[in-house]
Scaffold this motif. Structure first.
Motif, PDB file in Angstrom:
ATOM      1  N   PHE A   1      49.829  52.427  40.311  1.00 21.33           N
ATOM      2  CA  PHE A   1      48.691  53.277  40.659  1.00 21.33           C
ATOM      3  C   PHE A   1      47.498  52.461  41.158  1.00 21.33           C
ATOM      4  CE2 PHE A   1      51.043  56.331  38.180  1.00 21.33           C
ATOM      5  CZ  PHE A   1      50.742  57.540  38.764  1.00 21.33           C
ATOM      6  N   GLY A   2      47.557  51.168  41.048  1.00 25.42           N
ATOM      7  CA  GLY A   2      46.444  50.336  41.518  1.00 25.42           C
ATOM      8  C   GLY A   2      45.561  49.846  40.380  1.00 25.42           C
ATOM      9  N   HIS A   3      44.954  48.717  40.650  1.00 26.65           N
ATOM     10  CA  HIS A   3      44.155  47.998  39.656  1.00 26.65           C
ATOM     11  C   HIS A   3      43.061  48.857  39.011  1.00 26.65           C
ATOM     12  CE1 HIS A   3      40.925  44.677  39.120  1.00 26.65           C
ATOM     13  NE2 HIS A   3      41.567  44.858  38.001  1.00 26.65           N
TER      14      HIS A   3
ATOM     15  N   PHE B   1      38.749  32.699  53.701  1.00 27.18           N
ATOM     16  CA  PHE B   1      38.677  34.066  54.219  1.00 27.18           C
ATOM     17  C   PHE B   1      38.253  35.042  53.119  1.00 27.18           C
ATOM     18  CE2 PHE B   1      40.830  38.166  54.978  1.00 27.18           C
ATOM     19  CZ  PHE B   1      40.197  38.521  56.153  1.00 27.18           C
ATOM     20  N   LYS B   2      38.892  34.915  51.955  1.00 27.82           N
ATOM     21  CA  LYS B   2      38.581  35.831  50.847  1.00 27.82           C
ATOM     22  C   LYS B   2      37.130  35.642  50.390  1.00 27.82           C
ATOM     23  CE  LYS B   2      40.282  37.995  46.766  1.00 27.82           C
ATOM     24  NZ  LYS B   2      41.477  38.575  46.193  1.00 27.82           N
ATOM     25  N   LEU B   3      36.698  34.376  50.300  1.00 28.81           N
ATOM     26  CA  LEU B   3      35.330  34.102  49.862  1.00 28.81           C
ATOM     27  C   LEU B   3      34.320  34.710  50.832  1.00 28.81           C
ATOM     28  CD1 LEU B   3      35.500  30.407  48.596  1.00 28.81           C
ATOM     29  CD2 LEU B   3      35.575  32.535  47.285  1.00 28.81           C
TER      30      LEU B   3
ATOM     31  N   ILE C   1      43.750  44.746  29.713  1.00 31.94           N
ATOM     32  CA  ILE C   1      44.326  43.785  30.657  1.00 31.94           C
ATOM     33  C   ILE C   1      45.292  44.512  31.596  1.00 31.94           C
ATOM     34  CG2 ILE C   1      45.525  41.547  30.843  1.00 31.94           C
ATOM     35  CD1 ILE C   1      44.862  42.422  27.383  1.00 31.94           C
ATOM     36  N   PRO C   2      44.880  44.750  32.851  1.00 32.00           N
ATOM     37  CA  PRO C   2      45.796  45.374  33.807  1.00 32.00           C
ATOM     38  C   PRO C   2      46.808  44.344  34.308  1.00 32.00           C
ATOM     39  CG  PRO C   2      43.722  44.894  34.894  1.00 32.00           C
ATOM     40  CD  PRO C   2      43.564  44.475  33.456  1.00 32.00           C
ATOM     41  N   CYS C   3      48.069  44.724  34.371  1.00 37.05           N
ATOM     42  CA  CYS C   3      49.108  43.779  34.799  1.00 37.05           C
ATOM     43  C   CYS C   3      50.004  44.411  35.850  1.00 37.05           C
ATOM     44  CB  CYS C   3      50.019  43.394  33.641  1.00 37.05           C
ATOM     45  SG  CYS C   3      49.157  42.911  32.165  1.00 37.05           S
TER      46      CYS C   3
ATOM     47  N   ILE D   1      42.725  52.044  38.726  1.00 35.89           N
ATOM     48  CA  ILE D   1      43.257  53.129  37.904  1.00 35.89           C
ATOM     49  C   ILE D   1      43.821  52.537  36.600  1.00 35.89           C
ATOM     50  CG2 ILE D   1      44.945  55.007  37.803  1.00 35.89           C
ATOM     51  CD1 ILE D   1      42.794  55.578  39.800  1.00 35.89           C
ATOM     52  N   ALA D   2      44.453  51.376  36.709  1.00 34.75           N
ATOM     53  CA  ALA D   2      44.993  50.721  35.512  1.00 34.75           C
ATOM     54  C   ALA D   2      43.854  50.417  34.533  1.00 34.75           C
ATOM     55  CB  ALA D   2      45.740  49.446  35.896  1.00 34.75           C
ATOM     56  N   VAL D   3      42.764  49.899  35.063  1.00 36.15           N
ATOM     57  CA  VAL D   3      41.593  49.608  34.226  1.00 36.15           C
ATOM     58  C   VAL D   3      41.102  50.895  33.556  1.00 36.15           C
ATOM     59  CG1 VAL D   3      39.153  49.011  34.414  1.00 36.15           C
ATOM     60  CG2 VAL D   3      40.860  47.566  35.490  1.00 36.15           C
TER      61      VAL D   3
ATOM     62  N   ASP E   1      41.239  40.182  33.789  1.00 31.70           N
ATOM     63  CA  ASP E   1      42.460  40.105  34.601  1.00 31.70           C
ATOM     64  C   ASP E   1      43.561  39.385  33.832  1.00 31.70           C
ATOM     65  OD1 ASP E   1      41.319  41.406  36.664  1.00 31.70           O
ATOM     66  OD2 ASP E   1      41.197  39.687  38.027  1.00 31.70           O
ATOM     67  N   ALA E   2      44.804  39.709  34.179  1.00 32.36           N
ATOM     68  CA  ALA E   2      45.930  39.106  33.472  1.00 32.36           C
ATOM     69  C   ALA E   2      46.198  37.676  33.935  1.00 32.36           C
ATOM     70  CB  ALA E   2      47.179  39.955  33.694  1.00 32.36           C
ATOM     71  N   ASP E   3      45.671  37.295  35.111  1.00 34.62           N
ATOM     72  CA  ASP E   3      46.092  36.016  35.705  1.00 34.62           C
ATOM     73  C   ASP E   3      45.276  34.823  35.219  1.00 34.62           C
ATOM     74  OD1 ASP E   3      43.749  36.572  36.933  1.00 34.62           O
ATOM     75  OD2 ASP E   3      44.515  36.547  38.980  1.00 34.62           O
ATOM     76  N   LEU E   4      44.416  35.051  34.214  1.00 35.65           N
ATOM     77  CA  LEU E   4      43.608  33.997  33.603  1.00 35.65           C
ATOM     78  C   LEU E   4      42.546  33.430  34.545  1.00 35.65           C
ATOM     79  CD1 LEU E   4      46.375  32.214  31.544  1.00 35.65           C
ATOM     80  CD2 LEU E   4      44.508  33.616  30.668  1.00 35.65           C
ATOM     81  N   GLN E   5      42.224  34.196  35.597  1.00 35.96           N
ATOM     82  CA  GLN E   5      41.102  33.760  36.438  1.00 35.96           C
ATOM     83  C   GLN E   5      39.793  33.960  35.685  1.00 35.96           C
ATOM     84  OE1 GLN E   5      42.057  35.740  40.422  1.00 35.96           O
ATOM     85  NE2 GLN E   5      41.378  33.695  40.967  1.00 35.96           N
ATOM     86  N   ASP E   6      39.800  34.962  34.804  1.00 31.95           N
ATOM     87  CA  ASP E   6      38.653  35.181  33.929  1.00 31.95           C
ATOM     88  C   ASP E   6      38.998  34.552  32.585  1.00 31.95           C
ATOM     89  OD1 ASP E   6      37.905  36.913  36.009  1.00 31.95           O
ATOM     90  OD2 ASP E   6      38.882  38.598  35.018  1.00 31.95           O
TER      91      ASP E   6
END
Ligand code: UDP
Ligand code: MG
Length: 320
Positions: free
Chosen positions: A72-74, A131-133, A8-10, A76-78, A94-99
């Motif tokens: 260091f960025g997502h 926009f993101k979608l 879990i990258p945070c 790299i954390a992974v 992901d840490a934000d519970l989107q998954d």
């Protein structure tokens, strides 16, 4: 006993980490026939994330925290999480519970059926900006046109990987890491698991436009040299147009008396060729910059502290 590692990258996730812990704890309690280790990678958070994680790791032997010395960025954390994981399978979440952690049960079931990679495909993405979608949709389709490795559409890093895949991944020392593409590249038996992506539990996205653009560029440039080939095409096209322009200019000069005119054409040609050249040099520069990054052979990340079960993960062996 079979061990499942969850990575879990945070990054600045103090608002969500408590709930994430609770949901993951529930997952661990509900899972059958598996031991679970939770590897939190704190990507240089500047809020209370590290302290909260330290507290959880002291209370629970299943929890480890890899604390980076800076952000260091997502991706790299992974990677650091994967390096520290000892499991027979590794899950990235992901840490934000989107998954939703509950989906991991289904991933484990597929793994037991014999799949080496079970990647989550988003059927719905509520709460994301239009926009993101739209950019995400466009990006994955463009990437697939450019890359030789088919990379599944609408798929993030939420996935389960078997030990064989993880070991293959660990043997890839590249600096510009686009993990989802690298997993596709590895091969083995891969399958999609459709799931409904939830909204972020709390806090804001840690992927501002700048990081998203960087990430997209990494994805394309690490998986394709087509931009270089396109720059050749652009160059040839510009050269062909210039030849026509030159022929035209000579024609005017030799056979007519209106050759002083044509200043417009001259400007257009100069500007056009200049523009094309700059684009091509820029594309070239991106690749050269990446080569430069590779040859420096710096470690991918710097661990400030490793809390819980393991000593520091062995530093990655420099590539020969
Ligand atoms: N993240 C990270 N380092 C960063 C940015 C993000 O470790 O530099 C983590 C973040 O804490 C989260 C995951 O990567 O667990 C995905 O980030 P986020 O949810 O902000 O991205 P989004 O879902 O908005 O694309
Ligand atoms: Mg998110």
């Amino acid at each position: 006993m079979t061990l499942l590692s969850i990575v879990i990258p945070c990054y600045n996730e103090e608002e969500v980490i408590g709930e994430t812990m609770r949901r993951l704890g529930a997952f661990c309690d509900g899972v059958q026939g598996l031991a679970v280790e939770l590897i939190f990678v704190d990507d240089g958070s500047r809020d209370r994330t590290r302290d909260l994680l330290r507290g959880y790791a002291t209370d629970d032997a299943r929890i480890q925290v890899v604390g980076f010395a800076r952000n260091f960025g997502h991706q790299i954390a992974v990677t650091a999480g994967i390096d520290a994981a000892r499991g027979d399978a590794v899950v990235l979440i992901d840490a934000d519970l989107q998954d939703p952690p509950e989906v991991v049960h289904e991933m484990v079931a597929k793994w037991r059926e014999g799949y080496d990679v079970v990647y989550g495909t988003r059927t719905e993405r509520p709460g994301e900006s239009a926009f993101k979608l739209a950019t995400a949709r466009g990006f994955y389709r463009l990437l697939n046109r450019l890359s030789d490795v088919p990379i599944p559409l609408d798929t993030g890093d939420f996935r389960l990987m078997s030990r064989a895949v993880v070991d293959a991944l660990k043997a890839m020392p590249e600096r510009d890491r686009f993990v989802r593409g690298m997993v596709s590249w590895v091969g083995f038996r891969q399958t999609a698991l459709p799931y409904r992506r939830a909204e972020r539990f709390a806090g804001t996205s840690k992927y501002p436009l700048r990081k998203m653009l960087r990430f997209a560029t990494d994805g394309i440039l690490s998986f394709s040299i087509k931009p270089l080939q396109v720059s050749i095409t652009l160059g040839l096209l510009a050269a062909a147009l210039s030849m026509a322009g030159i022929a035209y200019a000579l024609f005017l000069r030799i056979f007519t008396s209106i050759w002083v005119e044509g200043w417009t054409a001259l400007m257009i040609a100069v500007l056009f060729i200049g523009g094309v050249q700059l684009i091509c040099v820029g594309i070239l520069g991106e690749y050269v910059g990446r080569i430069y990054n590779e040859v420096k052979r710096r470690p991918l990340y710097v661990v400030q502290e490793h809390i819980g079960a393991l000593p520091h993960p062995a530093p990655r062996a420099p590539c020969p």
